[in-house]
Design an enzyme around this catalytic site. Structure first.
Site, mmCIF file in Angstrom:
data_model
loop_
_atom_site.group_PDB
_atom_site.id
_atom_site.type_symbol
_atom_site.label_atom_id
_atom_site.label_comp_id
_atom_site.label_asym_id
_atom_site.label_seq_id
_atom_site.Cartn_x
_atom_site.Cartn_y
_atom_site.Cartn_z
ATOM 1 N N THR A 6 -20.200 -1.023 0.736
ATOM 2 C CA THR A 6 -19.800 -1.852 2.249
ATOM 3 C C THR A 6 -19.466 -0.900 3.081
ATOM 4 O OG1 THR A 6 -19.313 -3.579 0.600
ATOM 5 C CG2 THR A 6 -18.347 -3.606 2.864
ATOM 6 N N LYS A 63 0.911 -13.459 -13.470
ATOM 7 C CA LYS A 63 1.211 -14.275 -14.461
ATOM 8 C C LYS A 63 2.528 -15.007 -14.156
ATOM 9 C CE LYS A 63 2.644 -13.676 -19.483
ATOM 10 N NZ LYS A 63 3.691 -12.857 -19.563
ATOM 11 N N TYR A 68 -13.438 7.042 -11.839
ATOM 12 C CA TYR A 68 -13.247 5.607 -11.174
ATOM 13 C C TYR A 68 -14.015 4.608 -11.841
ATOM 14 C CZ TYR A 68 -14.493 2.622 -7.069
ATOM 15 O OH TYR A 68 -14.552 1.771 -6.147
ATOM 16 N N ASP A 97 0.744 -1.301 0.108
ATOM 17 C CA ASP A 97 0.112 -0.028 0.172
ATOM 18 C C ASP A 97 0.833 1.198 0.147
ATOM 19 O OD1 ASP A 97 -1.842 2.221 0.911
ATOM 20 O OD2 ASP A 97 -3.299 0.273 1.179
ATOM 21 N N ASP A 128 3.783 2.172 -4.357
ATOM 22 C CA ASP A 128 2.792 2.406 -5.307
ATOM 23 C C ASP A 128 2.707 1.635 -6.424
ATOM 24 O OD1 ASP A 128 1.413 3.759 -7.446
ATOM 25 O OD2 ASP A 128 2.563 5.588 -7.330
ATOM 26 N N LYS A 145 -12.128 1.148 -13.462
ATOM 27 C CA LYS A 145 -12.857 -0.148 -12.936
ATOM 28 C C LYS A 145 -13.100 -1.022 -14.183
ATOM 29 C CE LYS A 145 -11.975 -0.041 -8.441
ATOM 30 N NZ LYS A 145 -11.095 -1.041 -7.771
ATOM 31 N N ARG A 191 -18.294 9.434 2.441
ATOM 32 C CA ARG A 191 -19.458 8.421 1.991
ATOM 33 C C ARG A 191 -20.378 8.590 3.108
ATOM 34 N NH1 ARG A 191 -15.781 2.990 0.316
ATOM 35 N NH2 ARG A 191 -14.127 3.839 1.690
ATOM 36 N N ALA A 248 -10.673 -6.452 -7.169
ATOM 37 C CA ALA A 248 -11.838 -5.798 -6.607
ATOM 38 C C ALA A 248 -12.477 -4.778 -7.595
ATOM 39 C CB ALA A 248 -11.341 -4.862 -5.388
HETATM 40 P P1 NAD Z 1 -9.728 2.585 0.720
HETATM 41 O O1 NAD Z 1 -9.560 3.855 0.367
HETATM 42 O O2 NAD Z 1 -9.723 2.321 2.504
HETATM 43 O O3 NAD Z 1 -8.701 1.443 0.536
HETATM 44 C C1 NAD Z 1 -7.817 1.661 -0.772
HETATM 45 C C2 NAD Z 1 -6.381 1.260 -0.348
HETATM 46 O O4 NAD Z 1 -5.624 1.301 -1.680
HETATM 47 C C3 NAD Z 1 -5.785 2.566 0.295
HETATM 48 O O5 NAD Z 1 -5.045 1.855 1.512
HETATM 49 C C4 NAD Z 1 -4.934 3.224 -0.278
HETATM 50 O O6 NAD Z 1 -3.711 3.872 0.164
HETATM 51 C C5 NAD Z 1 -4.479 1.897 -1.268
HETATM 52 N N1 NAD Z 1 -4.076 2.598 -2.579
HETATM 53 C C6 NAD Z 1 -4.560 3.290 -3.629
HETATM 54 N N2 NAD Z 1 -3.733 3.672 -4.758
HETATM 55 C C7 NAD Z 1 -2.572 2.916 -4.544
HETATM 56 C C8 NAD Z 1 -1.489 2.700 -4.991
HETATM 57 N N3 NAD Z 1 -1.437 3.228 -6.105
HETATM 58 N N4 NAD Z 1 -0.555 1.808 -5.050
HETATM 59 C C9 NAD Z 1 -0.894 1.389 -3.560
HETATM 60 N N5 NAD Z 1 -1.625 1.433 -2.946
HETATM 61 C C10 NAD Z 1 -2.764 2.171 -3.099
HETATM 62 O O7 NAD Z 1 -11.017 2.090 0.103
HETATM 63 P P2 NAD Z 1 -11.798 0.774 0.214
HETATM 64 O O8 NAD Z 1 -13.189 1.073 0.560
HETATM 65 O O9 NAD Z 1 -11.114 -0.198 1.343
HETATM 66 O O10 NAD Z 1 -11.892 -0.016 -1.348
HETATM 67 C C11 NAD Z 1 -10.706 -1.029 -1.289
HETATM 68 C C12 NAD Z 1 -11.022 -1.586 -3.133
HETATM 69 O O11 NAD Z 1 -12.531 -2.120 -2.980
HETATM 70 C C13 NAD Z 1 -11.078 -0.388 -3.846
HETATM 71 O O12 NAD Z 1 -10.426 -1.066 -5.213
HETATM 72 C C14 NAD Z 1 -12.343 -0.130 -4.192
HETATM 73 O O13 NAD Z 1 -12.460 0.335 -5.587
HETATM 74 C C15 NAD Z 1 -13.141 -1.535 -3.937
HETATM 75 N N6 NAD Z 1 -14.489 -1.219 -3.689
HETATM 76 C C16 NAD Z 1 -14.970 -0.855 -2.301
HETATM 77 C C17 NAD Z 1 -16.359 -0.692 -1.959
HETATM 78 C C18 NAD Z 1 -16.719 0.053 -0.667
HETATM 79 O O14 NAD Z 1 -17.945 0.154 -0.436
HETATM 80 N N7 NAD Z 1 -15.849 -0.028 0.326
HETATM 81 C C19 NAD Z 1 -17.197 -0.567 -3.067
HETATM 82 C C20 NAD Z 1 -16.822 -1.002 -4.436
HETATM 83 C C21 NAD Z 1 -15.472 -1.412 -4.449
HETATM 84 N N1 UDP Z 2 -24.794 11.143 0.467
HETATM 85 C C1 UDP Z 2 -25.634 12.085 0.960
HETATM 86 N N2 UDP Z 2 -24.855 12.729 1.876
HETATM 87 C C2 UDP Z 2 -23.542 12.630 2.275
HETATM 88 C C3 UDP Z 2 -22.909 11.703 1.345
HETATM 89 C C4 UDP Z 2 -23.280 11.106 0.615
HETATM 90 O O1 UDP Z 2 -26.689 12.116 0.727
HETATM 91 O O2 UDP Z 2 -23.088 13.340 3.020
HETATM 92 C C5 UDP Z 2 -25.395 10.265 -0.696
HETATM 93 C C6 UDP Z 2 -24.752 10.290 -2.129
HETATM 94 O O3 UDP Z 2 -25.187 11.275 -3.045
HETATM 95 C C7 UDP Z 2 -25.398 8.871 -2.730
HETATM 96 C C8 UDP Z 2 -25.385 8.097 -1.478
HETATM 97 O O4 UDP Z 2 -25.402 9.079 -0.305
HETATM 98 O O5 UDP Z 2 -26.206 9.023 -3.113
HETATM 99 C C9 UDP Z 2 -24.240 7.121 -1.262
HETATM 100 O O6 UDP Z 2 -22.941 7.952 -1.220
HETATM 101 P P1 UDP Z 2 -21.667 7.123 -1.077
HETATM 102 O O7 UDP Z 2 -20.557 8.411 -1.310
HETATM 103 O O8 UDP Z 2 -21.746 6.544 0.495
HETATM 104 O O9 UDP Z 2 -21.471 5.938 -1.999
HETATM 105 P P2 UDP Z 2 -21.764 5.890 -3.761
HETATM 106 O O10 UDP Z 2 -22.291 7.180 -4.252
HETATM 107 O O11 UDP Z 2 -20.367 5.603 -4.145
HETATM 108 O O12 UDP Z 2 -22.667 4.682 -3.826
#
Ligand code: NAD
Ligand code: UDP
Length: 322
Positions: free
Chosen positions: A180, A110, A150, A36, A61, A154, A191, A119
């Site tokens: 999540t 690979k 974003y 990380d 990175d 993905k 969020r 993810a």
């Molecule tokens: P987070 O920001 O807490 O974790 C992401 C981690 O990636 C961080 O620790 C960050 O420092 C690291 N990182 C970012 N760019 C990097 C790089 N170039 N090199 C090394 N490390 C790097 O977010 P999270 O919620 O834990 O999400 C983790 C993964 O799950 C992400 O890929 C995200 O897209 C995916 N995801 C999360 C959710 C959710 O609800 N939390 C939903 C959909 C997808």
């Molecule tokens: N949202 C909100 N108030 C806040 C933050 C988020 O109403 O202070 C709303 C946002 O516009 C979205 C939903 O809550 O409709 C979920 O937002 P989040 O950022 O948690 O996740 P994502 O939009 O990526 O699903």
């Protein structure tokens, strides 16, 4: 695949989800390499794992070059900013980690003959025109909108993963994660859940964007981790939705949090960010069928477990500021 102790690399391992995965894979007896650059994650998330004999932390990175000494069985590629305020602040890094970072992680898998799990996210469906979302839906994403950095990163990551699977025969898995929540989310990550919890606990106004009629379906982190673990060990190379189908409007969610925290906060309405998806709910038929997985926490239980974490974080912050 190698030795008796599986060796697993988790990129983004110091983030919210990554740190829970590090814990789970250690508990399953793996040697875990957490990689990380701490751009949105924190060393605090893995402080309790430091010193564990099967845990290593590498600050790197992953968009530059990934080197890991020795054998590897599994690569979980979780590095990427994930909250809208993070990826809006870090648009280029977000695109790079989804594109270049995924390419590097696949190249490593690979080279090591390891299985890679990507993810991915429900954001590949964009502002969906079908409801609930099945894996067969191709999505409705604005590539040049603010969220495009974003979503498209993905989508590219999924395409790259399938190309390595088809062309190089790398064993790959793709999880499409729906919103999540749980302990170790950052209080200020913007969020909905941490923002509402913080506002409710501090008695500040709860900021609902738009009229709050947009929906989300929130999954507790332990359920997600279980789904990911099962997917990794499965034979399924096609994307699998993992999320809790219990859908709620954001306005009702805000009310639920006010009630849970017994807060006196009022709800205030703020402008809806551009391209904010109107609805989101996973169809989890594939996860049920292929992984035998369904979520086991309902929202009330998950939120109660998360609340105590946020209470501690706010108490720490208040002590530090006093
Ligand atoms: P987070 O920001 O807490 O974790 C992401 C981690 O990636 C961080 O620790 C960050 O420092 C690291 N990182 C970012 N760019 C990097 C790089 N170039 N090199 C090394 N490390 C790097 O977010 P999270 O919620 O834990 O999400 C983790 C993964 O799950 C992400 O890929 C995200 O897209 C995916 N995801 C999360 C959710 C959710 O609800 N939390 C939903 C959909 C997808
Ligand atoms: N949202 C909100 N108030 C806040 C933050 C988020 O109403 O202070 C709303 C946002 O516009 C979205 C939903 O809550 O409709 C979920 O937002 P989040 O950022 O948690 O996740 P994502 O939009 O990526 O699903």
């Amino acid at each position: 695949m190698s030795s008796a102790t599986p060796r697993t690399l988790i990129t983004g391992g110091a983030g919210f989800l990554g740190s829970h995965l590090c814990e789970r894979f250690l508990a399953e007896g793996h040697h875990v390499i957490c990689m990380d650059n701490l751009i949105t994650g924190s060393a605090n998330n893995i402080a309790h794992l430091m010193g564990h004999e099967r845990f290593e932390f590498v600050k790197l990175d992953v968009t530059t070059f990934i080197y890991v000494q020795g054998e590897l069985d599994y690569v979980l590629h979780f590095a990427s900013p994930a909250s809208p305020i993070d990826y809006l602040k870090l648009p280029i890094q977000t695109l790079k980690v989804g594109a270049l970072g995924t390419h590097k992680a696949l190249g490593l898998a690979k080279e090591k003959n390891a299985r890679l799990l990507l993810a991915s996210t429900s954001e590949v469906y964009g502002d969906p025109l079908t409801h609930p979302q099945k894996e067969s839906y191709w999505g409705n994403v604005n590539p040049v909108g603010m969220r495009g950095v974003y979503d498209e990163a993905k989508r590219f990551a999924e395409a790259m993963t399938m190309a390595y699977h088809r062309y190089h025969e790398v064993e790959t898995r793709i999880v499409r994660i729906f919103n999540t929540y749980g302990p170790r989310m950052r209080l200020d990550d913007g969020r909905a859940l941490p923002t509402f919890m913080k506002q409710a606990l501090m008695g500040d106004p709860i900021t609902v964007f738009g009229d709050g009629s947009q929906t989300r379906s929130f999954c507790y982190v332990d359920d997600l981790v279980e789904g990911i673990y099962r997917l990794l060990l499965s034979d399924e190379p096609e994307p699998v939705n993992v999320g809790n189908p219990d859908e709620i409007s954001i306005l009702d969610f805000a009310k639920e949090i006010i009630e849970l925290t017994d807060s006196s906060s009022e709800i205030v309405f703020k402008p809806l960010p551009k391209d904010d998806p109107q609805v989101r709910q996973p169809d989890i038929s594939r996860a049920k069928e292929v992984l035998g997985w369904t979520p086991s926490y309902d929202r009330a239980e998950g939120l109660r477990k998360t609340l105590s974490y946020f209470e501690e974080q706010i108490a720490k912050r208040e002590t530090a500021e006093a």
